[in-house]
Design a protein around this motif. Structure first.
Motif, PDB file in Angstrom:
ATOM      1  N   LYS A 296     -44.851  25.419 -15.555  1.00 52.99           N
ATOM      2  CA  LYS A 296     -45.037  25.681 -16.982  1.00 52.99           C
ATOM      3  C   LYS A 296     -44.757  24.406 -17.771  1.00 52.99           C
ATOM      4  N   ILE A 297     -45.820  23.858 -18.348  1.00 55.65           N
ATOM      5  CA  ILE A 297     -45.694  22.620 -19.125  1.00 55.65           C
ATOM      6  C   ILE A 297     -45.666  23.013 -20.600  1.00 55.65           C
ATOM      7  N   ASP A 298     -44.471  23.319 -21.091  1.00 57.42           N
ATOM      8  CA  ASP A 298     -44.320  23.800 -22.461  1.00 57.42           C
ATOM      9  C   ASP A 298     -43.594  22.764 -23.319  1.00 57.42           C
ATOM     10  N   ARG A 299     -43.276  23.152 -24.543  1.00 57.42           N
ATOM     11  CA  ARG A 299     -42.643  22.218 -25.479  1.00 57.42           C
ATOM     12  C   ARG A 299     -41.316  21.701 -24.929  1.00 57.42           C
TER      13      ARG A 299
ATOM     14  N   MET B  55     -43.294  -9.324 -17.251  1.00 58.93           N
ATOM     15  CA  MET B  55     -44.303  -8.489 -16.587  1.00 58.93           C
ATOM     16  C   MET B  55     -44.115  -7.027 -17.001  1.00 58.93           C
ATOM     17  N   LYS B  56     -45.218  -6.374 -17.329  1.00 57.03           N
ATOM     18  CA  LYS B  56     -45.159  -4.997 -17.798  1.00 57.03           C
ATOM     19  C   LYS B  56     -44.749  -4.061 -16.660  1.00 57.03           C
ATOM     20  N   PRO B  57     -43.781  -3.138 -16.906  1.00 57.07           N
ATOM     21  CA  PRO B  57     -43.361  -2.214 -15.841  1.00 57.07           C
ATOM     22  C   PRO B  57     -44.483  -1.268 -15.433  1.00 57.07           C
ATOM     23  N   ARG B  58     -44.471  -0.882 -14.154  1.00 50.24           N
ATOM     24  CA  ARG B  58     -45.482   0.044 -13.656  1.00 50.24           C
ATOM     25  C   ARG B  58     -45.208   1.450 -14.191  1.00 50.24           C
ATOM     26  N   PRO B  59     -46.257   2.187 -14.544  1.00 48.15           N
ATOM     27  CA  PRO B  59     -46.071   3.567 -15.016  1.00 48.15           C
ATOM     28  C   PRO B  59     -45.434   4.433 -13.932  1.00 48.15           C
ATOM     29  N   LYS B  60     -44.660   5.425 -14.371  1.00 47.20           N
ATOM     30  CA  LYS B  60     -44.027   6.364 -13.448  1.00 47.20           C
ATOM     31  C   LYS B  60     -44.791   7.686 -13.459  1.00 47.20           C
ATOM     32  N   VAL B  61     -45.081   8.197 -12.260  1.00 43.15           N
ATOM     33  CA  VAL B  61     -45.793   9.472 -12.124  1.00 43.15           C
ATOM     34  C   VAL B  61     -44.944  10.417 -11.286  1.00 43.15           C
ATOM     35  N   TYR B  62     -44.774  11.641 -11.782  1.00 42.40           N
ATOM     36  CA  TYR B  62     -44.053  12.656 -11.008  1.00 42.40           C
ATOM     37  C   TYR B  62     -45.039  13.729 -10.562  1.00 42.40           C
TER      38      TYR B  62
ATOM     39  N   GLY C 216     -38.558  10.508 -18.790  1.00 41.31           N
ATOM     40  CA  GLY C 216     -38.951   9.105 -18.758  1.00 41.31           C
ATOM     41  C   GLY C 216     -40.234   8.794 -18.023  1.00 41.31           C
ATOM     42  N   VAL C 217     -40.923   9.812 -17.475  1.00 50.34           N
ATOM     43  CA  VAL C 217     -42.152   9.521 -16.729  1.00 50.34           C
ATOM     44  C   VAL C 217     -43.322   9.308 -17.684  1.00 50.34           C
ATOM     45  N   ASP C 218     -44.345   8.634 -17.173  1.00 49.21           N
ATOM     46  CA  ASP C 218     -45.556   8.385 -17.954  1.00 49.21           C
ATOM     47  C   ASP C 218     -46.627   9.439 -17.694  1.00 49.21           C
ATOM     48  N   ALA C 219     -46.541  10.095 -16.521  1.00 52.08           N
ATOM     49  CA  ALA C 219     -47.533  11.118 -16.180  1.00 52.08           C
ATOM     50  C   ALA C 219     -46.907  12.166 -15.270  1.00 52.08           C
TER      51      ALA C 219
ATOM     52  N   SER D 188     -38.404  17.083 -22.977  1.00 50.33           N
ATOM     53  CA  SER D 188     -37.516  16.506 -21.973  1.00 50.33           C
ATOM     54  C   SER D 188     -38.115  15.234 -21.384  1.00 50.33           C
ATOM     55  N   ALA D 189     -39.431  15.236 -21.184  1.00 52.45           N
ATOM     56  CA  ALA D 189     -40.097  14.048 -20.633  1.00 52.45           C
ATOM     57  C   ALA D 189     -39.933  12.855 -21.565  1.00 52.45           C
ATOM     58  N   GLY D 190     -40.027  13.102 -22.851  1.00 51.10           N
ATOM     59  CA  GLY D 190     -39.817  12.026 -23.811  1.00 51.10           C
ATOM     60  C   GLY D 190     -41.086  11.296 -24.210  1.00 51.10           C
ATOM     61  N   PRO D 191     -40.940  10.266 -25.035  1.00 51.40           N
ATOM     62  CA  PRO D 191     -42.093   9.589 -25.645  1.00 51.40           C
ATOM     63  C   PRO D 191     -42.956   8.788 -24.676  1.00 51.40           C
ATOM     64  N   ASN D 192     -42.462   8.521 -23.467  1.00 49.71           N
ATOM     65  CA  ASN D 192     -43.274   7.759 -22.509  1.00 49.71           C
ATOM     66  C   ASN D 192     -44.422   8.591 -21.933  1.00 49.71           C
TER      67      ASN D 192
END
Length: 311
Positions: free
Chosen positions: A58-61, A1-8, A47-50, A66-70
């Motif tokens: 500030k959502i910068d580089r 079963m596909k894991p549920r996306p993580k939202v912060y 590791g979050v998806d959203a 840090s969030a990563g490829p997800n």
């Protein structure tokens, strides 16, 4: 079963938005009363998806890395995306979800409302004379000159509305002449002439490098000391330190400013202490609990749709 996306989520949002996300996602929410500390934010997004954020985050580089490829979606309550590195998001294939826009008619209504409020500021000299003829009650600005910076849809609508309220001359400045201006006999002129001859100056231009801090101490010195400045351009056009001094010294009569998110104007606190500076009442119009709840649901649905399309 596909894991549920993580939202912060970086702040307290209405339950409707949370419930919408919980149908398909695991949700974590910052529970502090202040903005998330930078170090905490960088750590929590790993590791979050959203990410669902505010204009204070500030959502910068650095944070995106840090969030990563997800990470697939950044959602924000702010219509102004200045706090997000949109180019880096585009490069990484990260989508940006934004709230429902305030309608043009609402912006025009509020522009007129804040102008009327500004004319009632306590001052030794009244810009607008009292209208005593009962048949001319609609003539609120008799014989006045209106200047528009940025003659787009909002500028055109404001000018048309004020033409019914006694303004007898409409001038505008834009990148080039606008054909639609002829419908209301608005005349194209230089920026300098607009400053010097306008009784009411309305800013409705889009953010560009040319319009950034366009209104500074030099511009205020050129304006009439009886002039009212109304900013519907979302804040990028004005140097607020210079505006504070101009209002305090009486270089201009009054100002009305468009501020939709707390913290959007760095000089807001001292400006609030002046009785001739007013702020668009978006808190009352668009930030009622019902509207906040509805908007949070719409934004949550947008985030879910983007996550689904990326899966």
């Amino acid at each position: 079963m596909k894991p549920r996306p993580k939202v912060y989520i970086t702040y307290h949002i209405p339950q409707k938005g949370i419930d919408t996300l919980l149908k398909a996602c695991n949700v974590a929410i910052w529970d502090g009363n202040q903005a998330v500390p930078r170090g905490e934010l960088v750590s929590m997004v790993k590791g979050v998806d959203a990410i669902w954020c505010t204009a204070e985050d500030k959502i910068d580089r650095e944070l995106l890395e840090s969030a990563g490829p997800n990470l697939k979606v950044v959602g924000t309550i702010s219509e102004d995306l200045g706090h997000i590195d949109t180019e880096e998001c585009h490069r990484l294939g990260i989508k940006i979800a934004t709230p429902p826009k305030v309608s043009m008619e609402t912006v025009v209504d509020l522009t007129i409302a804040i102008l009327l409020q500004a004319t009632s500021s306590d001052s030794p000299t009244k810009l607008i004379p009292e209208v005593t003829d009962a048949n001319q009650n609609h003539m609120v600005f008799p014989g006045k000159t209106l200047g528009i910076v940025g003659f787009g849809n909002v500028g055109h609508a404001v000018a048309k509305r004020l033409s019914y309220m006694g303004v007898n001359r409409i001038m505008y400045n834009d990148i080039s002449e606008v054909p639609a201006a002829g419908e209301i006999c608005a005349e194209y002129c230089s920026f300098e002439k607009l400053l010097e001859e306008s009784d009411i100056l309305c800013l409705s231009c889009k953010p560009t490098t040319q319009s950034w801090n366009l209104f500074n101490k030099d511009a205020f010195k050129r304006m009439k000391n009886s002039a009212i400045l109304i900013d519907a351009s979302r804040g990028h056009t004005i140097n607020y330190a210079d505006l504070y001094e101009a209002l305090r010294k009486g270089d201009i009569y009054a100002a009305g400013l468009d501020v939709r998110e707390e913290g959007q104007i760095s000089f807001k606190a001292p400006l609030q202490g002046l009785n001739n500076c007013h702020f668009f009442p978006y808190q009352e119009v668009n930030h009622t609990w019902d509207n906040r709840s509805r908007n949070s649901g719409v934004l949550a649905q947008g985030i879910l749709a983007m996550l689904t399309n990326n899966s």
